[in-house]
Design an enzyme around this catalytic site. Structure first.
Site, short mmCIF file in Angstrom:
data_model
loop_
_atom_site.label_atom_id
_atom_site.label_comp_id
_atom_site.label_asym_id
_atom_site.label_seq_id
_atom_site.Cartn_x
_atom_site.Cartn_y
_atom_site.Cartn_z
N TYR A 144 -5.57 0.71 3.49
CA TYR A 144 -4.13 0.69 3.75
C TYR A 144 -3.49 -0.34 2.84
O TYR A 144 -3.98 -1.48 2.75
CB TYR A 144 -3.87 0.34 5.21
CG TYR A 144 -2.42 0.16 5.61
CD1 TYR A 144 -1.92 -1.10 5.90
CD2 TYR A 144 -1.57 1.25 5.71
CE1 TYR A 144 -0.60 -1.28 6.28
CE2 TYR A 144 -0.23 1.08 6.10
CZ TYR A 144 0.24 -0.19 6.38
OH TYR A 144 1.55 -0.35 6.74
N ASP A 239 -6.26 -5.25 -3.63
CA ASP A 239 -5.31 -5.55 -2.56
C ASP A 239 -5.96 -6.60 -1.65
O ASP A 239 -6.78 -6.27 -0.79
CB ASP A 239 -4.98 -4.27 -1.78
CG ASP A 239 -4.08 -4.58 -0.60
OD1 ASP A 239 -3.64 -3.62 0.08
OD2 ASP A 239 -3.81 -5.77 -0.32
N LYS A 267 0.19 -12.34 4.10
CA LYS A 267 -0.41 -12.97 5.29
C LYS A 267 -0.64 -14.47 5.13
O LYS A 267 0.26 -15.28 5.32
CB LYS A 267 -1.68 -12.23 5.68
CG LYS A 267 -1.41 -10.73 6.02
CD LYS A 267 -2.66 -10.00 6.41
CE LYS A 267 -2.45 -8.51 6.46
NZ LYS A 267 -1.81 -8.05 7.71
P1 KE4 Z 1 2.71 -5.85 5.26
O1 KE4 Z 1 3.76 -4.99 4.58
O2 KE4 Z 1 2.44 -5.39 6.68
O3 KE4 Z 1 2.99 -7.35 5.17
O4 KE4 Z 1 1.32 -5.67 4.46
C1 KE4 Z 1 0.81 -4.37 4.27
C2 KE4 Z 1 -0.68 -4.48 3.99
C3 KE4 Z 1 -1.13 -4.31 2.69
N1 KE4 Z 1 -2.44 -4.41 2.39
C4 KE4 Z 1 -3.36 -4.69 3.35
C5 KE4 Z 1 -4.80 -4.81 2.97
C6 KE4 Z 1 -2.95 -4.88 4.69
O5 KE4 Z 1 -3.89 -5.17 5.63
C7 KE4 Z 1 -1.59 -4.77 5.03
C8 KE4 Z 1 -1.10 -4.92 6.45
N2 KE4 Z 1 -2.11 -4.96 7.46
C9 KE4 Z 1 -1.75 -4.53 8.77
C10 KE4 Z 1 -2.97 -4.71 9.68
N3 KE4 Z 1 -3.81 -3.55 9.67
C11 KE4 Z 1 -0.55 -5.26 9.29
C12 KE4 Z 1 -0.26 -5.05 10.76
C13 KE4 Z 1 0.88 -4.11 10.99
O6 KE4 Z 1 0.98 -3.08 10.29
O7 KE4 Z 1 1.65 -4.43 11.93
#
Ligand code: KE4
Length: 427
Positions: A144, A239, A267
């Protein structure tokens, strides 16, 4: 466990917020029941609005690597906020943050801040396409990279898959250049490049996927991707939104000794405030506006308060022997959970990398999404709720990773293991 106030709040939230949540993973749809509401967190604990105390292994999905409300972060945010919350004009913290990231991650010669991991990944892909003048991007099933249109794609059938939008509202034309391949399969990547000569701008990958639970790259896999992309004039994009500054000072790329062309972060570098970043070789990054033809922007990018929080997180991580603590805590949890599952006679594959982990309810090893899908999700649901009632909050989905912080003491982890030993006998 009394959750009356959470239930009232959720009923109210449902009136005004779709699904009652501002991000779908929070909604407990994968585990049943309804989410609780938190109004206080400290260290490895959160307290819900009914006063229930929980040992937290979500850690706001990664940022709380030092635990919640770390004094260094709180005081840095207060001090920065006193001086103004945003200027829309360059501020000194941006330079300090950029210099620190470049110092910690040798592959990053220049870096651009964003406000989320989604923006970081979306922008890195646009940059890769602009730099290579190619359109196609390879991603992997189970990985993701945020919710940008062209990335909302899951593997279809077959080794070479052209994406079909996984989300409504994404026209097929937006994902026609996204190729989804199985993770940990080098041959699939080789065949894809052979079938698309000079057309692939790059590969974007979570070096240690944490968005389908957690599984690890097989020995040699990441090295093969590095070689294939270099040979074919494509960019390797790591990523590291989740793994960055968590799996090592320099992230997964340091742990696995791989030098990607571009990296995405989030994060940890925000310390709990909205921050993302992407960076890499200067010759690529200089394609970005205002120097080059690839446009990317953000009103609050490099925001002084968010930078202060992220800097406090990163600086504290360097100072406190954190990585040794995280590794030891991860090893303690892994050993204890495996012993508990064995004693209960429940088949669990407990995958871990440093302070990231996932327990799959299956007897087969989990190396990719197809393996992960074999997990017994009914058993996971029971385990999740049993642990929640025992005062331990795990990620509310079989397909999410857990996060340990430096605030999890050996006693907290032992309590978690004891709880698991009891709950596993009931699932
Ligand atoms: P954000 O747009 O949520 O800050 O980041 C997206 C993203 C990109 N790449 C990786 C590897 C990620 O894990 C994420 C976001 N992770 C999720 C948890 N599975 C965030 C939690 C959520 O979607 O509320």
């Amino acid at each position: 466990m009394n959750r009356e106030r959470s239930e009232k709040l959720f009923a109210e939230a449902l009136k005004y917020i779709p699904g009652g949540v501002n991000s779908p993973v929070r909604a407990f749809r994968a585990v049943g029941g309804q989410p609780f509401f938190v109004n206080r967190a400290k260290g490895c604990k959160v307290w819900d609005v009914d006063g229930n105390e929980l040992i937290d292994y979500v850690g706001t999905w990664g940022p709380a690597i030092l635990g919640h409300a770390h004094p260094s972060i709180i005081s840095a945010v207060k001090a920065a906020a006193e001086l103004g919350t945003s200027f829309g004009i360059p501020n000194p913290h941006e330079v300090t943050m950029a210099r620190l990231i470049c110092g910690l991650v040798p592959s990053v010669q220049k870096v651009r801040m964003t406000n989320s991991g989604t923006e970081a990944c979306m922008s890195a892909i646009r940059l890769a396409r602009g730099f290579t003048r190619r359109d196609k991007i390879i991603k992997f099933d189970g990985c993701y990279h945020g919710h940008a249109d062209s990335l909302l794609v899951r593997a279809g059938s077959g080794a070479l898959t052209f994406g079909h939008p996984d989300s409504a509202g994404v026209p097929a034309s937006f994902t026609q250049h996204t190729i989804v391949l199985p993770y940990n399969d080098v041959a699939a990547v080789q065949a894809c490049f052979a079938a698309n000569p000079d057309a692939i701008a790059g590969i974007i990958i979570e070096p240690v996927p944490g968005n389908a639970g957690l599984y690890l790259p097989k020995p040699g896999y990441l090295e093969a991707l590095r070689e294939i992309t270099r040979t074919n004039g494509a960019l390797l994009i790591f990523d590291e939104v989740m793994t960055g500054f968590r799996l090592a000072r320099g992230g997964a790329q340091e742990r696995f000794k791989i030098t990607p062309d571009l990296s995405c972060f989030g994060k940890v570098i925000g310390g709990g405030l909205p921050v993302g970043a992407f960076g890499g070789r200067a010759e690529i990054m200089d394609y970005l506006a205002p120097l080059g033809p690839v446009y990317q922007a953000g009103t609050l990018s490099g925001n002084p308060v968010a930078m202060a929080a992220g800097l406090a997180n990163l600086e504290e991580l360097q100072a406190s022997g954190a990585y040794e603590k995280l590794e030891a805590a991860g090893a303690q949890l892994e050993a204890g959970m495996k012993d508990a599952a064995r004693a209960a006679g429940v088949p669990v594959q407990f995958n871990r990398c440093g302070s990231m982990f996932c327990g799959y309810f299956t007897s087969e090893p989990v190396h990719n999404l197809a393996d992960a899908m074999k997990s017994d999700r009914e058993r996971f649901k029971k385990f999740f709720h049993g642990m929640l009632d025992a005062g331990v909050y795990l990620a509310p989905s079989q397909f999410e990773a857990g996060f340990i912080s430096t605030a999890h003491t050996t006693a907290d982890i032992e309590a978690t293991i004891q709880a698991a030993a009891k709950v596993l006998r009931t699932v």
